[in-house]
Structure formats: structure tokens, C-alpha cells
Design a protein around this motif. Structure first.
Motif, mmCIF file in Angstrom:
data_model
loop_
_atom_site.group_PDB
_atom_site.id
_atom_site.type_symbol
_atom_site.label_atom_id
_atom_site.label_comp_id
_atom_site.label_asym_id
_atom_site.label_seq_id
_atom_site.Cartn_x
_atom_site.Cartn_y
_atom_site.Cartn_z
ATOM 1 N N ALA A 126 -14.560 6.842 11.117
ATOM 2 C CA ALA A 126 -14.624 5.633 10.301
ATOM 3 C C ALA A 126 -13.246 5.271 9.744
ATOM 4 N N LEU A 127 -12.997 3.977 9.665
ATOM 5 C CA LEU A 127 -11.789 3.473 9.016
ATOM 6 C C LEU A 127 -12.051 3.371 7.521
ATOM 7 N N ARG A 128 -10.992 3.310 6.756
ATOM 8 C CA ARG A 128 -11.121 3.138 5.306
ATOM 9 C C ARG A 128 -10.542 1.768 4.951
ATOM 10 N N MET A 129 -11.289 1.017 4.118
ATOM 11 C CA MET A 129 -10.858 -0.314 3.716
ATOM 12 C C MET A 129 -10.825 -0.409 2.195
ATOM 13 N N ARG A 130 -9.770 -1.012 1.693
ATOM 14 C CA ARG A 130 -9.650 -1.296 0.259
ATOM 15 C C ARG A 130 -9.322 -2.773 0.143
ATOM 16 N N CYS A 131 -10.178 -3.509 -0.572
ATOM 17 C CA CYS A 131 -9.979 -4.944 -0.738
ATOM 18 C C CYS A 131 -10.235 -5.286 -2.204
ATOM 19 N N PRO A 132 -9.303 -5.915 -2.885
ATOM 20 C CA PRO A 132 -7.988 -6.311 -2.393
ATOM 21 C C PRO A 132 -7.113 -5.076 -2.175
ATOM 22 N N GLY A 133 -6.139 -5.255 -1.318
ATOM 23 C CA GLY A 133 -5.279 -4.142 -0.967
ATOM 24 C C GLY A 133 -4.260 -3.833 -2.048
ATOM 25 N N ARG A 134 -3.857 -2.591 -2.115
ATOM 26 C CA ARG A 134 -2.766 -2.210 -3.031
ATOM 27 C C ARG A 134 -1.436 -2.743 -2.514
ATOM 28 N N LYS A 135 -1.244 -2.641 -1.198
ATOM 29 C CA LYS A 135 0.011 -3.096 -0.593
ATOM 30 C C LYS A 135 0.093 -4.617 -0.550
ATOM 31 N N ASN A 136 -1.045 -5.255 -0.318
ATOM 32 C CA ASN A 136 -1.093 -6.704 -0.239
ATOM 33 C C ASN A 136 -2.358 -7.190 -0.929
ATOM 34 N N PRO A 137 -2.273 -7.576 -2.187
ATOM 35 C CA PRO A 137 -3.467 -7.990 -2.934
ATOM 36 C C PRO A 137 -4.177 -9.218 -2.358
ATOM 37 N N GLU A 138 -3.486 -9.983 -1.526
ATOM 38 C CA GLU A 138 -4.104 -11.161 -0.922
ATOM 39 C C GLU A 138 -4.930 -10.801 0.319
ATOM 40 N N ALA A 139 -4.853 -9.577 0.741
ATOM 41 C CA ALA A 139 -5.570 -9.129 1.935
ATOM 42 C C ALA A 139 -6.263 -7.800 1.627
ATOM 43 N N ALA A 140 -6.396 -6.977 2.628
ATOM 44 C CA ALA A 140 -7.022 -5.667 2.477
ATOM 45 C C ALA A 140 -6.097 -4.606 3.066
ATOM 46 N N ASP A 141 -6.249 -3.394 2.603
ATOM 47 C CA ASP A 141 -5.591 -2.246 3.211
ATOM 48 C C ASP A 141 -6.640 -1.552 4.071
ATOM 49 N N VAL A 142 -6.355 -1.395 5.332
ATOM 50 C CA VAL A 142 -7.266 -0.710 6.252
ATOM 51 C C VAL A 142 -6.475 0.420 6.891
ATOM 52 N N SER A 143 -7.056 1.615 6.890
ATOM 53 C CA SER A 143 -6.336 2.749 7.458
ATOM 54 C C SER A 143 -7.287 3.697 8.171
ATOM 55 N N SER A 144 -6.692 4.539 8.993
ATOM 56 C CA SER A 144 -7.392 5.569 9.739
ATOM 57 C C SER A 144 -6.848 6.918 9.289
ATOM 58 N N ALA A 145 -7.679 7.924 9.345
ATOM 59 C CA ALA A 145 -7.226 9.269 8.995
ATOM 60 C C ALA A 145 -6.362 9.867 10.096
ATOM 61 N N GLY A 146 -6.224 9.171 11.205
ATOM 62 C CA GLY A 146 -5.362 9.645 12.274
ATOM 63 C C GLY A 146 -5.957 10.800 13.052
ATOM 64 N N PRO A 147 -5.147 11.446 13.856
ATOM 65 C CA PRO A 147 -5.653 12.484 14.751
ATOM 66 C C PRO A 147 -6.211 13.715 14.040
ATOM 67 N N THR A 148 -5.762 13.971 12.818
ATOM 68 C CA THR A 148 -6.245 15.160 12.107
ATOM 69 C C THR A 148 -7.560 14.911 11.387
ATOM 70 N N GLY A 149 -7.888 13.644 11.125
ATOM 71 C CA GLY A 149 -9.116 13.328 10.404
ATOM 72 C C GLY A 149 -8.976 13.434 8.902
ATOM 73 N N SER A 150 -7.762 13.588 8.401
ATOM 74 C CA SER A 150 -7.525 13.730 6.973
ATOM 75 C C SER A 150 -6.700 12.553 6.458
ATOM 76 N N PHE A 151 -7.215 11.864 5.454
ATOM 77 C CA PHE A 151 -6.464 10.757 4.868
ATOM 78 C C PHE A 151 -5.275 11.251 4.066
ATOM 79 N N ASP A 152 -5.207 12.537 3.781
ATOM 80 C CA ASP A 152 -4.064 13.101 3.065
ATOM 81 C C ASP A 152 -2.919 13.488 4.002
ATOM 82 N N ASP A 153 -3.169 13.399 5.299
ATOM 83 C CA ASP A 153 -2.168 13.780 6.296
ATOM 84 C C ASP A 153 -1.201 12.626 6.531
ATOM 85 N N PRO A 154 0.087 12.886 6.640
ATOM 86 C CA PRO A 154 1.055 11.809 6.864
ATOM 87 C C PRO A 154 0.941 11.144 8.237
ATOM 88 N N THR A 155 0.109 11.676 9.141
ATOM 89 C CA THR A 155 -0.030 11.075 10.462
ATOM 90 C C THR A 155 -1.098 9.991 10.493
#
Length: 117
Positions: A85-114
Motif C-alpha cells: 500500500a502507498l501512504r497518502m497525506r492530504c494536504p501534503g507537508r511538502k506541498n499543502p496545495e496537493a498531497a504527499d504520496v509515498s511508498s515504503a520502497g523495497p524494504t517495506g519500511s517507511f522509516d527506511d531512506p530507500t
């Protein structure tokens, strides 16, 4: 004995190289698919907000089934290239006019820099 083992070692080296190349290619495909899924969600959020007076969707589920009789903004809730699953934050922290959408990447951890954004 050494001469007999050289072709076997060469074949092993070629096989190892092919396996590594296959993994690199699979990783690139997963990153590409993830970026495409994120772009799809961002476009859906933009359309949703335009239709709802700037209000953010509560979740990606609301984008797939708005519940107010509107057409869905997503055919289905997308996953990243690793099937998570992707993670969505709306409004976004980076762009309040849009949303922040991210993936946990290959490790499956949102705390991982990848993670992929």
C-alpha cells in the motif's frame, strides 16, 4: 583438474552475472511502477479537490469510491511496485496545495531512506 574446472567457473560467473542483472532490472521496474502509481494518485487528488471545493479526500479509498454519486477518481487503490500500500497525506507537508504520496520502497519500511516519493 584445473583446466576442467575453468569452464565450470566461467559458467558460474556468467550465471551469477545474469542473476544480478535480473534483480537490478526487477528493482528498476518496481521503482518505475511505483512512480507511476504515485503520479496517478496525485492526479486523482487534484481532480477530487477541484470537484470538492479544495477538500482533501479522507483516504485513497474515497478516491476509488467517492460515495457522493460522483465517478471514481481511481479505478482501484493502487499499490507500489512491490505490491504494498502507498501512504497518502492530504494536504501534503511538502506541498499543502496537493498531497504527499509515498511508498515504503523495497524494504517495506517507511522509516527506511530507500522509500519512493
Amino acid at each position: 583438474a584445473r583446466r576442467a574446472s575453468r569452464p565450470a567457473l566461467a559458467a558460474l560467473g556468467v550465471l551469477t552475472g545474469l542473476v544480478v542483472l535480473g534483480r537490478v532490472h526487477a528493482e528498476r521496474r518496481a521503482v518505475f511502477a511505483t512512480r507511476a502509481a504515485i503520479a496517478t494518485v496525485l492526479r486523482a487528488v487534484e481532480a477530487f479537490r477541484a470537484d470538492h471545493g479544495g477538500r482533501c479526500p479522507v483516504s485513497m479509498d474515497e478516491l476509488a469510491a467517492p460515495g457522493d454519486g460522483a465517478q471514481p477518481y481511481l479505478r482501484r487503490v493502487p499499490t507500489d511496485g512491490w505490491g504494498r500500500a502507498l501512504r497518502m497525506r492530504c494536504p501534503g507537508r511538502k506541498n499543502p496545495e496537493a498531497a504527499d504520496v509515498s511508498s515504503a520502497g523495497p524494504t517495506g519500511s517507511f522509516d527506511d531512506p530507500t522509500q519512493v516519493e
